[in-house]
Design an enzyme around this catalytic site. Structure first.
Site, mmCIF file in Angstrom:
data_model
loop_
_atom_site.group_PDB
_atom_site.id
_atom_site.type_symbol
_atom_site.label_atom_id
_atom_site.label_comp_id
_atom_site.label_asym_id
_atom_site.label_seq_id
_atom_site.Cartn_x
_atom_site.Cartn_y
_atom_site.Cartn_z
ATOM 1 N N GLU A 25 0.833 -1.214 0.000
ATOM 2 C CA GLU A 25 0.000 0.000 0.000
ATOM 3 C C GLU A 25 0.866 1.262 0.000
ATOM 4 O OE1 GLU A 25 -1.372 1.969 3.381
ATOM 5 O OE2 GLU A 25 -1.193 0.220 4.683
ATOM 6 N N LYS A 86 -6.031 10.281 0.416
ATOM 7 C CA LYS A 86 -5.939 8.961 1.076
ATOM 8 C C LYS A 86 -7.145 8.164 0.600
ATOM 9 C CE LYS A 86 -6.796 7.072 5.686
ATOM 10 N NZ LYS A 86 -7.151 7.409 7.071
ATOM 11 N N VAL A 106 -5.450 0.229 2.863
ATOM 12 C CA VAL A 106 -5.621 -1.227 2.795
ATOM 13 C C VAL A 106 -6.796 -1.560 1.872
ATOM 14 C CG1 VAL A 106 -6.321 -3.257 4.150
ATOM 15 C CG2 VAL A 106 -4.543 -1.712 5.024
ATOM 16 N N ASP A 138 -17.053 5.233 14.021
ATOM 17 C CA ASP A 138 -15.841 5.204 13.200
ATOM 18 C C ASP A 138 -15.314 3.775 13.074
ATOM 19 O OD1 ASP A 138 -13.512 5.644 11.823
ATOM 20 O OD2 ASP A 138 -12.732 7.183 13.178
ATOM 21 N N SER A 140 -13.331 1.417 10.195
ATOM 22 C CA SER A 140 -12.617 1.532 8.916
ATOM 23 C C SER A 140 -13.270 0.704 7.823
ATOM 24 C CB SER A 140 -11.171 1.076 9.100
ATOM 25 O OG SER A 140 -10.510 1.097 7.859
ATOM 26 N N ALA A 141 -13.286 1.278 6.622
ATOM 27 C CA ALA A 141 -13.772 0.548 5.441
ATOM 28 C C ALA A 141 -12.879 -0.647 5.122
ATOM 29 C CB ALA A 141 -13.834 1.495 4.240
ATOM 30 N N ASP A 142 -11.690 -0.698 5.738
ATOM 31 C CA ASP A 142 -10.815 -1.866 5.531
ATOM 32 C C ASP A 142 -11.540 -3.165 5.911
ATOM 33 O OD1 ASP A 142 -8.808 -0.084 4.858
ATOM 34 O OD2 ASP A 142 -7.615 -0.413 6.671
ATOM 35 N N LYS A 159 -4.014 -1.826 14.923
ATOM 36 C CA LYS A 159 -3.289 -0.885 15.757
ATOM 37 C C LYS A 159 -3.943 -0.800 17.129
ATOM 38 C CE LYS A 159 -3.576 2.081 12.452
ATOM 39 N NZ LYS A 159 -3.487 1.558 11.136
#
Ligand code: PSU
Ligand code: MN
Length: 300
Positions: A25, A86, A106, A138, A140-142, A159
């Site tokens: 990435e 991003k 990602v 919140d 992540s779309a990951d 993380k």
């Protein structure tokens, strides 16, 4: 569809010959690390993939194309840029149609890798469910991408700035196999331990390749997430990193940081308050992941 891809000749030929290729990435370069360590790391990680017998394919968006494999100039441009987008699933096509320059997270890297026919991808840490997501929403779309896109994704866990238990819950809902590599406990990016059990465990690249083939045999779609603990000598133990994480999250709240800016802010702030130590660990873990991804790619 492939007319949107610009695949480097080296990668194109490797894919045709079914040689191992590892996607990398670029958001880690533009939004994850400071200059000049971001460029040095991106170059080093490509070399790590080569040293382990695979071809690196760093991915980003330039001039209306998804570039699979970047030139030295493109990588340097990204590393120095302050205003590249991003990109995730929601805005990848926007950046392409407006000919904007963007790095791939990602999620977007997985989409690009699948389009190009690359089966293995190495990153640092995936995005996940943020602490306090019950009010901020919140997530992540990951995570959703892992549920739908066919790429083995190698990371060092979620993380520790995230809510790891909730992240694992969402991954389970998405049907993503979460594999501890040589560990029963999920790693937490900077730390080898998270206190959360790894749902599955595999101990060798061959075994990961076999599971991948089995998923294909039963016609399953979506990613496999391989979580690879940072090497012991480079880790920041969970007990030491916890207070830094809390400080960074409080600072983000105080400044009203939201949306796409949250993860880059937290990473940048961690770098400052740990006097650069978080970055040293970040570099070690992404290199470790690239090495493992190259080994896995040889068994896919
Ligand atoms: N891990 C890192 N550095 C990063 C990221 C992850 O060590 O820069 C990036 C990845 O590109 C990941 C993104 O996909 O952060 C997640 O952002 P968000 O939480 O906004 O979805
Ligand atoms: Mn988010």
């Amino acid at each position: 569809m492939t007319s949107i891809l610009k695949i480097s000749p080296e990668i194109e030929s490797a894919l045709k010959k079914k040689m191992p290729v590892v996607a990398l990435e670029s958001t880690i370069v533009t939004h994850g690390m400071p200059w000049p360590q971001n460029l040095e790391t991106a170059q080093q990680v490509e070399q790590d993939v080569r040293d382990n017998g695979a071809i690196p394919a760093t991915i980003a968006v330039f001039d209306g194309f998804i570039h699979i494999g970047l030139s030295k100039e493109q990588l340097e441009w990204l590393a120095k840029s302050k205003n590249s987008m991003k990109l995730s699933r929601a805005d990848l096509a926007y950046a392409l149609s407006k000919k904007r320059i963007g790095s791939t997270t990602v999620a977007a890297t997985m989409m690009a890798a699948e389009l190009a026919g690359i089966q293995v991808f190495a990153t640092g840490g995936i995005g996940g469910v943020h602490k306090g997501a019950e009010t901020s929403f919140d997530i992540s779309a990951d995570l959703n991408e892992l549920g739908r896109t066919n790429v083995i994704t190698v990371c060092a866990g979620a993380k520790a700035i995230l809510d790891i238990e909730k992240t694992v819950e969402v991954l389970e809902t998405e049907g993503v196999p979460v594999i501890g590599y040589q560990t029963d406990e999920l790693p937490a990016f900077w730390s080898r331990q998270s206190g959360v059990k790894a749902p599955l465990r595999l101990d060798a690249p061959e075994a990961i390749g076999e599971l991948w083939k089995m998923r294909r045999a039963i016609n399953q779609h979506g990613a496999m997430l391989v979580t690879n603990p940072v090497p012991t000598e480079s880790e920041i133990p969970a007990s030491e990193i916890a207070s830094f994480i809390n400080t960074a999250i409080k600072e983000a709240d105080a400044r009203g940081i939201s949306g796409k800016k949250v993860t880059p802010f937290l990473l940048g702030h961690m770098f400052e308050i740990t006097n650069g130590r978080s970055l040293v660990t970040n570099i070690a873990l992404i290199r470790n992941n690239a090495q493992l991804a190259a080994q896995i790619a040889k068994h896919c």
